[in-house]
Write a protein that holds these residues in place. Structure first.
Motif, PDB file in Angstrom:
ATOM      1  N   GLY A   1       0.831  -1.192   0.000  1.00 54.26           N
ATOM      2  CA  GLY A   1       0.000   0.000   0.000  1.00 54.26           C
ATOM      3  C   GLY A   1       0.864   1.240   0.000  1.00 54.26           C
ATOM      4  N   HIS A   2       0.233   2.387  -0.125  1.00 57.65           N
ATOM      5  CA  HIS A   2       0.932   3.670  -0.040  1.00 57.65           C
ATOM      6  C   HIS A   2       1.430   3.859   1.395  1.00 57.65           C
ATOM      7  N   PRO A   3       2.699   4.248   1.588  1.00 61.97           N
ATOM      8  CA  PRO A   3       3.240   4.366   2.956  1.00 61.97           C
ATOM      9  C   PRO A   3       2.464   5.311   3.863  1.00 61.97           C
ATOM     10  N   ASN A   4       1.791   6.319   3.263  1.00 61.21           N
ATOM     11  CA  ASN A   4       1.047   7.275   4.077  1.00 61.21           C
ATOM     12  C   ASN A   4      -0.420   6.882   4.287  1.00 61.21           C
ATOM     13  N   LYS A   5      -0.796   5.689   3.791  1.00 69.63           N
ATOM     14  CA  LYS A   5      -2.177   5.238   3.900  1.00 69.63           C
ATOM     15  C   LYS A   5      -2.282   4.011   4.795  1.00 69.63           C
ATOM     16  N   LYS A   6      -3.521   3.638   5.112  1.00 69.44           N
ATOM     17  CA  LYS A   6      -3.747   2.542   6.067  1.00 69.44           C
ATOM     18  C   LYS A   6      -4.364   1.308   5.407  1.00 69.44           C
ATOM     19  N   TYR A   7      -4.343   1.234   4.082  1.00 59.42           N
ATOM     20  CA  TYR A   7      -4.977   0.122   3.389  1.00 59.42           C
ATOM     21  C   TYR A   7      -4.089  -0.360   2.247  1.00 59.42           C
ATOM     22  N   THR A   8      -4.223  -1.652   1.924  1.00 57.14           N
ATOM     23  CA  THR A   8      -3.475  -2.203   0.798  1.00 57.14           C
ATOM     24  C   THR A   8      -4.199  -1.866  -0.511  1.00 57.14           C
ATOM     25  N   HIS A   9      -3.475  -2.055  -1.611  1.00 55.68           N
ATOM     26  CA  HIS A   9      -4.078  -1.786  -2.920  1.00 55.68           C
ATOM     27  C   HIS A   9      -5.252  -2.725  -3.196  1.00 55.68           C
ATOM     28  N   GLN A  10      -5.169  -3.953  -2.708  1.00 56.46           N
ATOM     29  CA  GLN A  10      -6.265  -4.898  -2.944  1.00 56.46           C
ATOM     30  C   GLN A  10      -7.509  -4.486  -2.174  1.00 56.46           C
ATOM     31  N   LEU A  11      -7.358  -4.037  -0.931  1.00 54.93           N
ATOM     32  CA  LEU A  11      -8.517  -3.587  -0.164  1.00 54.93           C
ATOM     33  C   LEU A  11      -9.133  -2.359  -0.821  1.00 54.93           C
ATOM     34  N   ARG A  12      -8.287  -1.475  -1.345  1.00 55.91           N
ATOM     35  CA  ARG A  12      -8.800  -0.290  -2.040  1.00 55.91           C
ATOM     36  C   ARG A  12      -9.655  -0.693  -3.241  1.00 55.91           C
ATOM     37  N   GLN A  13      -9.187  -1.666  -4.007  1.00 57.92           N
ATOM     38  CA  GLN A  13      -9.918  -2.099  -5.188  1.00 57.92           C
ATOM     39  C   GLN A  13     -11.257  -2.727  -4.803  1.00 57.92           C
ATOM     40  N   VAL A  14     -11.264  -3.525  -3.740  1.00 57.88           N
ATOM     41  CA  VAL A  14     -12.495  -4.184  -3.292  1.00 57.88           C
ATOM     42  C   VAL A  14     -13.521  -3.149  -2.832  1.00 57.88           C
TER      43      VAL A  14
ATOM     44  N   ILE B   1     -14.657  -3.602   8.241  1.00 63.09           N
ATOM     45  CA  ILE B   1     -13.728  -2.475   8.119  1.00 63.09           C
ATOM     46  C   ILE B   1     -14.360  -1.272   8.808  1.00 63.09           C
ATOM     47  N   GLU B   2     -13.541  -0.467   9.455  1.00 62.21           N
ATOM     48  CA  GLU B   2     -14.065   0.753  10.074  1.00 62.21           C
ATOM     49  C   GLU B   2     -14.674   1.664   8.999  1.00 62.21           C
ATOM     50  N   THR B   3     -15.809   2.269   9.321  1.00 67.70           N
ATOM     51  CA  THR B   3     -16.475   3.151   8.366  1.00 67.70           C
ATOM     52  C   THR B   3     -15.567   4.304   7.954  1.00 67.70           C
ATOM     53  N   ALA B   4     -14.759   4.792   8.888  1.00 72.43           N
ATOM     54  CA  ALA B   4     -13.849   5.898   8.577  1.00 72.43           C
ATOM     55  C   ALA B   4     -12.837   5.494   7.504  1.00 72.43           C
ATOM     56  N   LEU B   5     -12.360   4.241   7.570  1.00 72.98           N
ATOM     57  CA  LEU B   5     -11.396   3.768   6.574  1.00 72.98           C
ATOM     58  C   LEU B   5     -12.064   3.627   5.209  1.00 72.98           C
ATOM     59  N   VAL B   6     -13.313   3.146   5.192  1.00 75.64           N
ATOM     60  CA  VAL B   6     -14.055   3.068   3.935  1.00 75.64           C
ATOM     61  C   VAL B   6     -14.197   4.456   3.325  1.00 75.64           C
ATOM     62  N   GLY B   7     -14.536   5.434   4.177  1.00 73.16           N
ATOM     63  CA  GLY B   7     -14.668   6.808   3.705  1.00 73.16           C
ATOM     64  C   GLY B   7     -13.362   7.361   3.167  1.00 73.16           C
ATOM     65  N   GLU B   8     -12.250   7.017   3.842  1.00 73.36           N
ATOM     66  CA  GLU B   8     -10.939   7.481   3.382  1.00 73.36           C
ATOM     67  C   GLU B   8     -10.602   6.905   2.001  1.00 73.36           C
ATOM     68  N   ILE B   9     -10.875   5.616   1.817  1.00 72.12           N
ATOM     69  CA  ILE B   9     -10.588   4.974   0.531  1.00 72.12           C
ATOM     70  C   ILE B   9     -11.425   5.609  -0.580  1.00 72.12           C
ATOM     71  N   LEU B  10     -12.718   5.764  -0.333  1.00 69.19           N
ATOM     72  CA  LEU B  10     -13.593   6.347  -1.357  1.00 69.19           C
ATOM     73  C   LEU B  10     -13.222   7.799  -1.634  1.00 69.19           C
ATOM     74  N   GLY B  11     -12.774   8.512  -0.599  1.00 69.31           N
ATOM     75  CA  GLY B  11     -12.309   9.881  -0.802  1.00 69.31           C
ATOM     76  C   GLY B  11     -11.073   9.935  -1.672  1.00 69.31           C
ATOM     77  N   ASP B  12     -10.143   9.006  -1.456  1.00 75.06           N
ATOM     78  CA  ASP B  12      -8.926   8.959  -2.277  1.00 75.06           C
ATOM     79  C   ASP B  12      -9.255   8.623  -3.728  1.00 75.06           C
ATOM     80  N   VAL B  13     -10.216   7.721  -3.920  1.00 77.49           N
ATOM     81  CA  VAL B  13     -10.626   7.376  -5.285  1.00 77.49           C
ATOM     82  C   VAL B  13     -11.266   8.584  -5.963  1.00 77.49           C
ATOM     83  N   ALA B  14     -12.117   9.302  -5.218  1.00 80.78           N
ATOM     84  CA  ALA B  14     -12.796  10.472  -5.781  1.00 80.78           C
ATOM     85  C   ALA B  14     -11.815  11.586  -6.118  1.00 80.78           C
TER      86      ALA B  14
END
Length: 415
Positions: free
Chosen positions: A105-118, A138-151
């Motif tokens: 994953g990105h060193p400054n992030k808390k999720y792997t690339h596979q979790l981001r894709q899922v 998964i914590e809702t905050a982490l889901v929000g962070e991933i979707l925010g990064d994608v957006a």
């Protein structure tokens, strides 16, 4: 024996050279697996991390720690020493990161690339943040962070975010003709012919991997011209309505006005369209992030943009417009007020599985988890916290939980 133990997990997590498992720790009490990776010294890190993105220096490495996809009932976390990057989020998702191994994953992030894709794929399929959080633990905050990064990712990498990782079985199915891709792209046809021939005599997984990576890299680099193909391999292919179904539609579809609250409900994730249209889902991820960040209101720029998108693309969004029209017809005339989280009705829901039965899968999963948490920690604070989460979930999903909503209100007046 210990080496065999590590090799099993390397196969399960699809960890491949130059990376290998250095250490594994399993916390059975918390149902958590921690995996520490190391990299072979004779392999160059440049093969997985590009010079453009990283400040490459032998002395500047940082420990990345990421949540990965679950292994059964166990949450999985992976850590590895990777090159230092800048402390900004602007490069959280780029073409380079999309090409990196799925288990990193990105060193400054808390999720792997596979979790981001899922998570990104689940969101594009119409699942809400709460539903994704509940189904994947998964914590809702982490889901929000991933979707925010994608957006917030550049437009040229938003579609590639949905491309399956190199670990996905879809690539083997494509190479061995178990899954057929409908394409008009001549370069893709040529590449597929070449790679399928190369894969015929390949029996070992480690020999097949470079072929899979080459095919996946082609999809990443040519994503702008392969949107339809990406939809097919990611499971987001748009299903066109047949002429017969169009003829059966006797009601005239209405595009709600800008001030209609249905647009706000869609942007606030209170209405889930369950759309397979990739362009709409990408737009919704971006607009929802901007709408919540700007605390916009009815008639805002995001609302106007969403309605305008429906107006311009109504021919390919017929299924979604039918759903919106049905929602307008069945929308409750009155606004329900849920009882306070301290009300006894929530405690009864937690303790009695048959008190207010439901067929809502995400809600049932949430209740199961909260009941387990309260059993392990039967304190008043734990019960109150669980009650708040149940109340919030029903409040956020009123459109799909009308029956449960009415039963809660009816029961609360009798409790």
């Amino acid at each position: 024996m210990e080496n065999d133990y590590r090799s099993y997990f390397e196969s399960i997590l699809d960890i491949y050279p130059p990376w290998s498992i250095n250490n594994i720790s399993i916390d059975e009490r918390q149902s958590v697996i921690h995996v520490k990776l190391s990299r072979s010294e004779d392999k160059s890190i440049i093969s997985f991390f590009t010079k453009k993105r990283y400040i490459v220096s032998d002395s500047k490495f940082v420990n990345g720690y990421w949540q990965h996809c679950n292994l059964g009932n166990y949450r999985c976390f992976i850590s590895a020493d990777v090159p230092v990057v800048s402390n900004t989020d602007s490069d959280a998702i780029t073409r380079d990161t999309l090409s990196e191994p799925a288990f990193l994953g990105h060193p400054n992030k808390k999720y792997t690339h596979q979790l981001r894709q899922v998570v990104a794929l689940n969101s594009a399929q119409g699942l809400s943040k709460n539903e994704i959080s509940t189904s994947h633990n998964i914590e809702t905050a982490l889901v929000g962070e991933i979707l925010g990064d994608v957006a917030n990712a550049p437009e040229n990498v938003q579609a590639p975010c949905y491309i399956p990782t190199e670990s996905d079985i879809i690539w083997q199915n494509i190479l061995f003709d178990k899954t057929l891709i409908k394409t008009q792209s001549f370069p893709l046809k040529l590449l597929l012919s070449k790679l399928k021939l190369a894969a015929i005599d390949t029996q070992k997984k480690e020999l097949l991997r470079p072929i899979i990576i080459e095919l996946r890299e082609f999809f990443i680099q040519q994503a702008a011209s392969l949107k339809n193909e990406i939809s097919q391999i990611s499971g987001l292919a748009v299903q066109q309505d047949s002429n017969a179904s169009r003829r059966r539609s006797v009601h005239k579809l209405i595009l709600p006005a800008v001030k209609n609250p249905v647009w706000v409900d869609i942007l606030m994730d209170r209405i889930h369209l369950d759309s397979n249209n990739m362009s709409l889902n990408l737009l919704l991820v971006k607009l929802r992030s901007n709408y919540k960040y700007n605390q916009s209101e009815e008639g805002s720029e995001e609302v106007v943009g969403l309605r305008e998108f429906f107006r311009k693309n109504y021919q390919t969004l017929r299924k979604e417009l039918v759903q919106i029209n049905r929602l307008l017809q069945t929308r409750p005339k009155q606004k329900f007020t849920l009882p306070d989280s301290r009300h006894d009705v929530w405690r009864q829901i937690l303790k009695d599985d048959s008190f207010i039965p439901s067929q809502h899968m995400a809600y049932k999963l949430l209740l199961s988890k909260l009941r387990s948490d309260v059993l392990l920690n039967p304190s008043p604070n734990a019960e109150l916290s669980a009650a708040k989460r149940i109340r919030q979930f029903i409040a956020d999903n009123q459109q799909t939980m009308q029956q449960e909503l009415r039963q809660v209100i009816k029961s609360s007046s009798a409790v």
